[in-house]
Design a protein around this motif. Structure first.
Motif, PDB file in Angstrom:
ATOM      1  N   LEU A  82     -28.300  12.702  28.025  1.00 17.84           N
ATOM      2  CA  LEU A  82     -29.767  13.158  28.055  1.00 17.84           C
ATOM      3  C   LEU A  82     -29.713  14.842  27.957  1.00 17.84           C
ATOM      4  CD1 LEU A  82     -31.315  10.796  30.950  1.00 17.84           C
ATOM      5  CD2 LEU A  82     -31.502  10.674  28.260  1.00 17.84           C
TER       6      LEU A  82
ATOM      7  N   ASN B 218     -25.382   9.148  21.500  1.00 13.69           N
ATOM      8  CA  ASN B 218     -26.406   9.839  20.546  1.00 13.69           C
ATOM      9  C   ASN B 218     -26.151  10.013  19.234  1.00 13.69           C
ATOM     10  OD1 ASN B 218     -28.049  10.219  22.948  1.00 13.69           O
ATOM     11  ND2 ASN B 218     -26.982  12.280  23.306  1.00 13.69           N
TER      12      ASN B 218
ATOM     13  N   ARG C  82     -32.011  10.149  19.512  1.00 14.64           N
ATOM     14  CA  ARG C  82     -32.858  10.591  20.760  1.00 14.64           C
ATOM     15  C   ARG C  82     -33.023  11.978  20.594  1.00 14.64           C
ATOM     16  NH1 ARG C  82     -29.083   8.969  24.860  1.00 14.64           N
ATOM     17  NH2 ARG C  82     -30.642   7.887  25.842  1.00 14.64           N
ATOM     18  N   TYR C  83     -31.980  12.937  19.986  1.00 15.78           N
ATOM     19  CA  TYR C  83     -32.040  14.304  19.266  1.00 15.78           C
ATOM     20  C   TYR C  83     -31.570  14.297  17.911  1.00 15.78           C
ATOM     21  CZ  TYR C  83     -32.317  14.909  24.383  1.00 15.78           C
ATOM     22  OH  TYR C  83     -32.412  14.986  25.827  1.00 15.78           O
TER      23      TYR C  83
ATOM     24  N   PRO D 120     -33.730   5.828  24.689  1.00 20.02           N
ATOM     25  CA  PRO D 120     -33.628   6.885  23.705  1.00 20.02           C
ATOM     26  C   PRO D 120     -35.228   7.312  23.257  1.00 20.02           C
ATOM     27  CG  PRO D 120     -33.454   4.534  22.605  1.00 20.02           C
ATOM     28  CD  PRO D 120     -33.622   4.399  24.268  1.00 20.02           C
TER      29      PRO D 120
ATOM     30  N   ILE E 213     -36.348  10.677  23.049  1.00 20.48           N
ATOM     31  CA  ILE E 213     -37.020  11.956  23.426  1.00 20.48           C
ATOM     32  C   ILE E 213     -37.596  12.693  22.451  1.00 20.48           C
ATOM     33  CG2 ILE E 213     -36.398  13.917  24.876  1.00 20.48           C
ATOM     34  CD1 ILE E 213     -34.585  12.476  26.350  1.00 20.48           C
TER      35      ILE E 213
END
Length: 320
Positions: A116, A126, A136-137, A311, A313
């Protein structure tokens, strides 16, 4: 030189305003995102990047700390620093600066990150989510490449959603932080994507691949690698290279140059990015954008007691 030079600074400025607004919104809720970098050794480009993102974090009102370790630090020392940052509630995003010294395992360090807080998507979870199209990113440098391309296409009257499905994107370089994620981002936009690296160069076949590019992203880390013989007329070329070289004028200064032979490629390209001033400014802001997104997500989970592993974000590939 007929090519348009795509200045990344005003594009970064627009994105920075959006990120600043998000920071203000979080501040009103008592949330302050925090960025931590981990720097091992004294690599020139890594130190320059650390200074830039530290200044930008302060400008945007985010917390910032740089954990510096000597080049001879042991892997256990680096893992201990990562563990400390994972546990620090004031830190929402962690960036481990490359390159790490050869005696330290990148996979081990990246796997130790809290997913995270892994704002560059180097943790296996990720990276897998990104490859599956459920990020997620979105890592900052490849995200900046496509954000710049998208804005350029829009401003030249070509909707990206129409350009990519009928175009070929060629990515030179297969690093885990730029080349491979850029391939995923090209696929997400519906483009035909060609990935090539030093093996293609050694085999004498790099040129045949790059000549197919409608959009060319070069992240090889070799100064002046791509000259006009490697590109077709009308290509849009994005230079990710940051190569420190001695000033040929004899000033004794160190200059940063890209992977494109800029003057040569500009004779054939429709547009290309400079180094510095192209992708770099957008990359810096995107890193803080991910930091802010991580802060928002962590705060939400802390308040709601929600599932830490969920996931999504960053809001998808475009991040728009």
């Amino acid at each position: 030189m007929g090519a348009r030079v795509i200045d990344g600074r005003p594009i970064a400025g627009e994105l920075k305003k959006r990120v600043a607004s998000e920071v203000e919104g979080l501040a009103a809720r008592g949330v302050r995102p925090g960025l931590a970098t981990v720097l091992v050794g004294e690599d020139y480009a890594a130190r320059a990047y650390e200074r830039r993102v530290g200044g930008l974090a302060a400008e945007l009102g985010c917390r910032y700390v740089c954990e510096r370790l000597p080049r001879e630090a042991e892997e256990a020392d680096v893992l201990a620093v990562v563990g400390k940052l994972n546990a620090d509630p004031r830190v929402s995003g962690i960036l481990v600066l490359r390159p790490l010294p050869g005696h330290i395992s990148e996979p081990a360090v990246f796997s130790a990150l809290d997913p995270l807080k892994d704002i560059e998507a180097v943790h296996p979870v990720n990276a897998g989510l990104l490859a599956l199209g459920r990020p997620r990113y979105v890592p900052s440098t490849p995200a900046a490449c496509f954000y710049l391309l998208d804005r350029y296409l829009e401003r030249s009257g070509r909707p990206p959603e129409e350009f990519y499905p009928r175009s070929t994107v060629v990515v030179v370089g297969r690093s885990n932080n730029v080349g491979k994620p850029a391939v995923s981002l090209g696929f997400a936009r519906g483009a035909a994507v060609i990935s090539c690296d030093a093996n293609a160069y050694r085999a004498g076949r790099l040129r045949e691949h790059t000549l197919k590019a409608d959009a060319l992203i070069v992240a090889a880390g070799v100064a002046g690698l791509i000259d006009e013989s490697y590109v077709r007329e009308g290509v849009i070329a994005v230079d990710v290279g940051i190569n420190p070289v001695a000033d040929p004028g004899g000033s004794g200064r160190t200059l940063l140059v890209g992977d494109l032979d800029f003057g040569s490629v500009a004779r054939k390209a429709e547009a290309l990015t400079p180094v510095p001033g192209g992708v770099g400014p957008i990359t810096d802001v995107w890193l803080l954008k991910n930091t802010v997104a991580a802060g928002r997500g962590l705060a939400f989970r802390a308040q709601s007691g929600g599932e830490r592993g969920a996931p999504g974000i960053s809001g998808g590939y475009g991040g728009q």
